[in-house]
Design an enzyme around this catalytic site. Structure first.
Site, PDB file in Angstrom:
ATOM      1  N   LYS A  11      -0.131  -7.706  -2.907  1.00 52.57           N
ATOM      2  CA  LYS A  11       1.169  -8.164  -3.406  1.00 52.57           C
ATOM      3  C   LYS A  11       2.308  -7.547  -2.598  1.00 52.57           C
ATOM      4  O   LYS A  11       3.328  -8.213  -2.337  1.00 52.57           O
ATOM      5  CB  LYS A  11       1.322  -7.833  -4.888  1.00 52.57           C
ATOM      6  CG  LYS A  11       0.450  -8.660  -5.799  1.00 52.57           C
ATOM      7  CD  LYS A  11       0.747 -10.159  -5.711  1.00 52.57           C
ATOM      8  CE  LYS A  11       2.092 -10.527  -6.304  1.00 52.57           C
ATOM      9  NZ  LYS A  11       2.314 -12.003  -6.314  1.00 52.57           N
TER      10      LYS A  11
ATOM     11  N   TYR B 252      -5.302  -4.936  -4.962  1.00 54.40           N
ATOM     12  CA  TYR B 252      -4.386  -5.906  -5.567  1.00 54.40           C
ATOM     13  C   TYR B 252      -2.936  -5.594  -5.219  1.00 54.40           C
ATOM     14  O   TYR B 252      -2.208  -6.448  -4.704  1.00 54.40           O
ATOM     15  CB  TYR B 252      -4.556  -5.925  -7.089  1.00 54.40           C
ATOM     16  CG  TYR B 252      -3.379  -6.566  -7.792  1.00 54.40           C
ATOM     17  CD1 TYR B 252      -3.042  -7.896  -7.570  1.00 54.40           C
ATOM     18  CD2 TYR B 252      -2.584  -5.830  -8.671  1.00 54.40           C
ATOM     19  CE1 TYR B 252      -1.956  -8.483  -8.204  1.00 54.40           C
ATOM     20  CE2 TYR B 252      -1.493  -6.403  -9.307  1.00 54.40           C
ATOM     21  CZ  TYR B 252      -1.185  -7.728  -9.066  1.00 54.40           C
ATOM     22  OH  TYR B 252      -0.097  -8.296  -9.679  1.00 54.40           O
TER      23      TYR B 252
ATOM     24  N   THR C 110       4.972  -7.766  -8.655  1.00 50.29           N
ATOM     25  CA  THR C 110       4.592  -6.766  -9.648  1.00 50.29           C
ATOM     26  C   THR C 110       5.216  -5.413  -9.341  1.00 50.29           C
ATOM     27  O   THR C 110       5.508  -5.095  -8.180  1.00 50.29           O
ATOM     28  CB  THR C 110       3.059  -6.608  -9.676  1.00 50.29           C
ATOM     29  OG1 THR C 110       2.695  -5.493 -10.500  1.00 50.29           O
ATOM     30  CG2 THR C 110       2.507  -6.345  -8.281  1.00 50.29           C
ATOM     31  N   ASP C 111       5.374  -4.582 -10.371  1.00 49.50           N
ATOM     32  CA  ASP C 111       5.858  -3.218 -10.153  1.00 49.50           C
ATOM     33  C   ASP C 111       4.786  -2.333  -9.517  1.00 49.50           C
ATOM     34  O   ASP C 111       5.089  -1.231  -9.043  1.00 49.50           O
ATOM     35  CB  ASP C 111       6.349  -2.585 -11.454  1.00 49.50           C
ATOM     36  CG  ASP C 111       5.296  -2.491 -12.549  1.00 49.50           C
ATOM     37  OD1 ASP C 111       4.152  -2.970 -12.359  1.00 49.50           O
ATOM     38  OD2 ASP C 111       5.614  -1.942 -13.627  1.00 49.50           O
ATOM     39  N   GLU C 112       3.544  -2.813  -9.477  1.00 47.65           N
ATOM     40  CA  GLU C 112       2.464  -1.994  -8.925  1.00 47.65           C
ATOM     41  C   GLU C 112       2.634  -1.752  -7.425  1.00 47.65           C
ATOM     42  O   GLU C 112       2.010  -0.839  -6.873  1.00 47.65           O
ATOM     43  CB  GLU C 112       1.106  -2.624  -9.223  1.00 47.65           C
ATOM     44  CG  GLU C 112       0.816  -2.707 -10.705  1.00 47.65           C
ATOM     45  CD  GLU C 112      -0.619  -3.063 -11.017  1.00 47.65           C
ATOM     46  OE1 GLU C 112      -1.513  -2.629 -10.271  1.00 47.65           O
ATOM     47  OE2 GLU C 112      -0.840  -3.769 -12.020  1.00 47.65           O
TER      48      GLU C 112
END
Length: 353
Positions: A164, A160, A135-137
């Site tokens: 990741k 989260y 993810t870009d998060e």
């Protein structure tokens, strides 16, 4: 030689889209490995369930012995690792599940994958790929300008995104230390058919359809880049089949939108295509609520590398993709109604209290 792809998390939102794409658009065989947690739904795979190139195995990626057994049983030419706990709000309420699945589970899968890869002949080892989908998060929050690139430093904000980021680092380490041929991709916010209705777009569609309040965090000014899930599925196949070992690719939709704008668009589309509500336009349902802790302000992806190196471009604009998404939820009540009735009714998560 025909590819055989083992896909973890294939009953989830993105995983099921990838499987539908592979069965419809390639000659690859697919093995779907999924634990079937609350957000998994085998109904999302009904279009391919009877295809002879599709197989399902219920298993937990944290179970290293089970992963080793399935790799030996199915002998895949590649792994696409999509299994993950993915909802930020749930990670605030219960981070342990995210650490177990996203970190420990990725480790267990990598451990089994290295042993399997080493057992292959020279041609098999050269062909094998482990594709980790992220993810870009992991990059944290942007200011008003700028974009995430593949070299942006990691700065995760939530349990989260931290889990990741940890899994991304593990995959890179297994490439550098053990030589496992990996490719990685980091995507922006996905939306589209078969998304579990805890996420922003399906939650707003269903609440607005039913005339329920539309809770928007803070002032709704947080910005996300939106990627239609079928565009993402195409991108993932390009990364797996053409990406260079050790490389990562950012996948974005070129659709930056404020959350409040997304909700307003959903209201306007529904006002156009379904019966009006007695209380007036659906924008009147918008309710601003307390923001969630650690809410990143803006994400935006520079997808020039995947465009330049692999030739991928998104096909859907946000306007066309959102209309397709609204239409899908209107046409597939039998998919989402049981989830609203028995799994998740739409209540607030992630209050950190």
């Amino acid at each position: 030689m025909t590819q055989k792809i083992l896909i973890t998390g294939g009953a989830g939102f993105i995983g099921s889209a990838v499987i539908r794409h592979l069965i419809a658009e390639t000659d690859a065989a697919v093995v779907n490995v999924d634990k079937l947690t609350y957000a998994a739904n085998l109904d999302s795979l009904k279009p391919v369930a009877d295809n002879p190139r599709y197989a399902f195995e219920k298993a937990d990626i944290c179970d290293g012995a089970a992963m080793a057994h399935l790799l030996e049983k199915h002998r895949p030419t590649a792994i696409m690792h999509l299994a993950a706990e993915s909802h930020v709000d749930r990670s605030i309420d219960g981070p342990g599940a995210f650490i177990m699945t996203n970190v420990v589970g990725t480790y267990a899968l990598l451990d089994a994958s290295v042993a399997y890869w080493r057992s292959l002949d020279e041609a098999g080892r050269a062909r094998f790929r482990f594709h980790h989908i992220s993810t870009d998060e992991v990059f944290g929050s942007l200011g008003e300008t700028g974009f995430f690139t593949e070299t942006t430093p990691y700065d995760p904000s939530s349990p989260y995104s931290s889990s990741k980021a940890s899994s991304d680092h593990l995959v890179r380490a297994w490439h550098r230390t053990y030589g496992l041929p990996v490719v990685l991709s980091n995507c922006s916010n996905n939306y589209g058919p078969c998304q579990f209705p805890e996420k922003l777009i399906p939650l707003m569609i269903l609440n607005a359809l039913e005339g329920r309040p539309l809770p928007v965090y803070g002032q709704g000014t947080n910005v996300r880049d939106w990627l239609y899930v079928e565009d993402h599925a195409r991108a993932l196949w390009e990364v797996l089949s053409k990406g260079a070992p050790g490389e990562s690719y950012n996948v974005g939709g070129n659709n930056e939108m404020k959350n409040i704008e997304v909700v307003q668009m959903i209201c306007d589309i529904l006002d156009d295509v379904v019966d009006p509500l007695p209380g007036g336009p659906r924008r009147g349902l918008i309710t601003h609520v307390k923001d969630r802790p650690g809410h990143d302000q803006r994400y935006a992806i520079d997808a020039s590398k995947i465009r330049r190196d692999l030739g991928w471009e998104p096909r859907e604009t946000f306007d066309t993709g959102l209309r397709r998404t609204v239409d899908w939820y209107l046409d597939n009540r039998d998919w989402w109604q049981p989830l609203r009735d028995g799994v998740y009714a739409g209540g607030r998560l992630g209050l950190a209290v």
